[in-house]
Design a protein around this motif. Structure first.
Motif, PDB file in Angstrom:
ATOM      1  N   LEU A   1       0.814  -1.220   0.000  1.00 49.10           N
ATOM      2  CA  LEU A   1       0.000   0.000   0.000  1.00 49.10           C
ATOM      3  C   LEU A   1       0.851   1.275   0.000  1.00 49.10           C
ATOM      4  N   LYS A   2       2.165   1.119   0.187  1.00 50.36           N
ATOM      5  CA  LYS A   2       3.035   2.289   0.064  1.00 50.36           C
ATOM      6  C   LYS A   2       3.179   2.720  -1.392  1.00 50.36           C
ATOM      7  N   GLU A   3       2.812   1.830  -2.330  1.00 50.62           N
ATOM      8  CA  GLU A   3       2.860   2.161  -3.755  1.00 50.62           C
ATOM      9  C   GLU A   3       1.685   3.075  -4.112  1.00 50.62           C
ATOM     10  N   PRO A   4       1.939   4.245  -4.701  1.00 54.11           N
ATOM     11  CA  PRO A   4       0.845   5.174  -5.031  1.00 54.11           C
ATOM     12  C   PRO A   4      -0.277   4.542  -5.861  1.00 54.11           C
ATOM     13  N   VAL A   5       0.087   3.724  -6.847  1.00 49.62           N
ATOM     14  CA  VAL A   5      -0.951   3.134  -7.707  1.00 49.62           C
ATOM     15  C   VAL A   5      -1.790   2.127  -6.928  1.00 49.62           C
ATOM     16  N   VAL A   6      -1.159   1.385  -6.021  1.00 55.43           N
ATOM     17  CA  VAL A   6      -1.902   0.424  -5.197  1.00 55.43           C
ATOM     18  C   VAL A   6      -2.873   1.176  -4.292  1.00 55.43           C
ATOM     19  N   ARG A   7      -2.393   2.265  -3.682  1.00 57.59           N
ATOM     20  CA  ARG A   7      -3.256   3.067  -2.807  1.00 57.59           C
ATOM     21  C   ARG A   7      -4.467   3.595  -3.559  1.00 57.59           C
ATOM     22  N   SER A   8      -4.215   4.219  -4.712  1.00 50.09           N
ATOM     23  CA  SER A   8      -5.332   4.824  -5.447  1.00 50.09           C
ATOM     24  C   SER A   8      -6.295   3.758  -5.961  1.00 50.09           C
TER      25      SER A   8
END
Length: 441
Positions: free
Chosen positions: A183-190
């Motif tokens: 979830l630290k990955e921006p794309v995963v979060r969004s």
């Protein structure tokens, strides 16, 4: 045997007819040669082969998963890859070797998430997590063609596991474990927020006792902490029961890593929006004071507790009564706190209701439509009647928002407290401010 209970060791005991696959051109002659050198060999020998010719083995394994659909073989190759990466996760970099630039190394695993039995799904998920984490970075930018689509597809499967797990006891834990690492990955979060995933985490935040449930709770709280850096997720956290649940966890948990990640989350959220007001209302200052008396060994936790304590003291000084009131309304759970009936509160703050196009007044009306809690309904009716009494244009504004129809529905409510305050609200709405002061709650 139930495929869900298969182990890596059991799968790797199988004899796969690689020669037959070569004869049917599903495996090349070079591929067969590589397999004969690698399959069933001691770990040290396999490690040496991967050091010498790692990208060739990745290409071979991915090709087999792409071209061969026999379940036993798919399970076997996944077991080989899983074994290879679990022994040394840095080998996941091999999947990003320049020689594989034209190879879609993600596709087979992404497809198998949806098509295979639980063994296949679980191993594909874990392998994907390793491969995604290992992708090369240039500065702060991540290199990778089409990775956004891969991450979105992977997050979609993780959310599906949280909604309806493929395995009754392992579906949710693996989804949370993977999310907590990526979830630290921006794309995963969004992608996760767009998929409405945040609300799937909230029910998992509850005090735990067994080792497995403590790990699940820790990783769930870790997800919340990672999301506390992401504005769109913060908006949802503010209007759900996340803060109440995190507070219950920190009150009852003795596991240091769980307490640490919750306190770090609180520290992140304290300066944002209405979180400070929530924390004060939930009694967090007292809880922090109690936590500080315990013997924690983690320096980060001790620092965070001190910072949170100081931050909450400042928040209490600055917190206006309307901030507290606004927070209570936005959470949708109303009670007879003193401010509801305080004349000074309404005289001093009635114009604050005009903020954001009468947002708080609109939320009170929404509570009338959606709440099943008699106390919340009664207080909402009373507060609307107070607004009518103390705002110069209160009667007109409330009428324009179609409040009369909503309140009328509650006049025959089975709860006497609701009925009483619904009648008061209607009386004030019909009579107007001139006569409202003669009516008593």
């Amino acid at each position: 045997m139930d495929q869900a209970e298969l182990s890596i060791e059991q799968v790797l005991k199988r004899d796969i007819p690689w020669e037959t696959y070569m004869n049917t051109k599903l495996v090349s002659a070079k591929g067969l040669q590589l397999l004969r050198r690698y399959d069933k060999k001691p770990e040290s020998a396999r490690a040496q082969l991967l050091d010498e010719d790692g990208p060739a083995y990745v290409h071979l394994f991915v090709s087999i998963l792409r071209d061969i659909f026999k379940e036993e073989t798919v399970e076997y190759v996944l077991a080989l890859i899983y074994e290879m990466l679990s022994a040394n996760p840095t080998r996941a970099r091999l999947f990003h070797d320049e020689s594989l630039a034209n190879e879609d190394t993600y596709e087979p695993f992404l497809r198998l998430l949806w098509k295979g039995n639980w063994f296949i799904q679980e191993k594909s998920c874990k392998i994907l997590a390793w491969i995604i984490s290992a992708r090369p970075k240039a500065g702060n930018a991540v290199i990778g063609n089409g990775i956004d689509d891969v991450l979105k597809g992977w997050v979609e499967w993780l959310c599906a596991q949280l909604k309806q797990p493929s395995h009754p006891t392992r579906g949710v834990p693996i989804a949370i474990s993977c999310l907590s690492s990526l979830l630290k990955e921006p794309v995963v979060r969004s992608s996760f927020v767009q998929a409405d995933g945040v609300k799937l985490l909230v029910p998992l935040i509850s005090p735990a006792s067994t080792q497995q449930s403590i790990q699940l709770l820790y990783e769930t709280c870790l997800c919340i902490w990672l999301l506390s850096y992401y504005e769109p997720a913060i908006e949802y956290l503010a209007t759900s029961r996340t803060m109440q649940r995190l507070t219950e966890v920190v009150k009852h948990s003795t596991k240091e890593k769980v307490v640490r990640v919750v306190i770090l989350t609180f520290r992140n959220l304290l300066p944002k929006g209405t979180f400070g007001a929530q924390m004060v209302d939930l009694g967090l200052p007292h809880i922090i004071h109690s936590l500080k008396t315990q013997a924690w060994s983690d320096e980060d936790l001790l620092d965070a507790l001190n910072q949170l304590e100081e931050g909450l003291k400042d928040k209490i000084k600055k917190l206006s009564s309307f901030d507290k009131y606004k927070q209570e309304v936005l959470l949708g759970h109303l009670d007879w706190n003193p401010m509801h009936k305080e004349t000074n509160f309404w005289r001093e703050n009635v114009t604050c209701f005009e903020e954001n196009d009468f947002q708080i007044l609109r939320v009170l009306l929404t509570i009338l439509d959606t709440s099943s809690d008699p106390r919340s309904l009664a207080v909402a009716c009373f507060d609307i009647s107070q607004f009518i009494q103390y705002h110069a244009a209160g009667r007109v504004i409330v009428a324009d928002l179609k409040a009369k129809e909503r309140v009328m529905k509650l006049i025959n409510h089975e709860n006497a407290e609701v009925t009483k305050n619904a009648i008061l609200c209607i009386q004030r709405l019909l009579l107007g401010a001139k006569y409202a002061s003669f009516l008593q709650a």
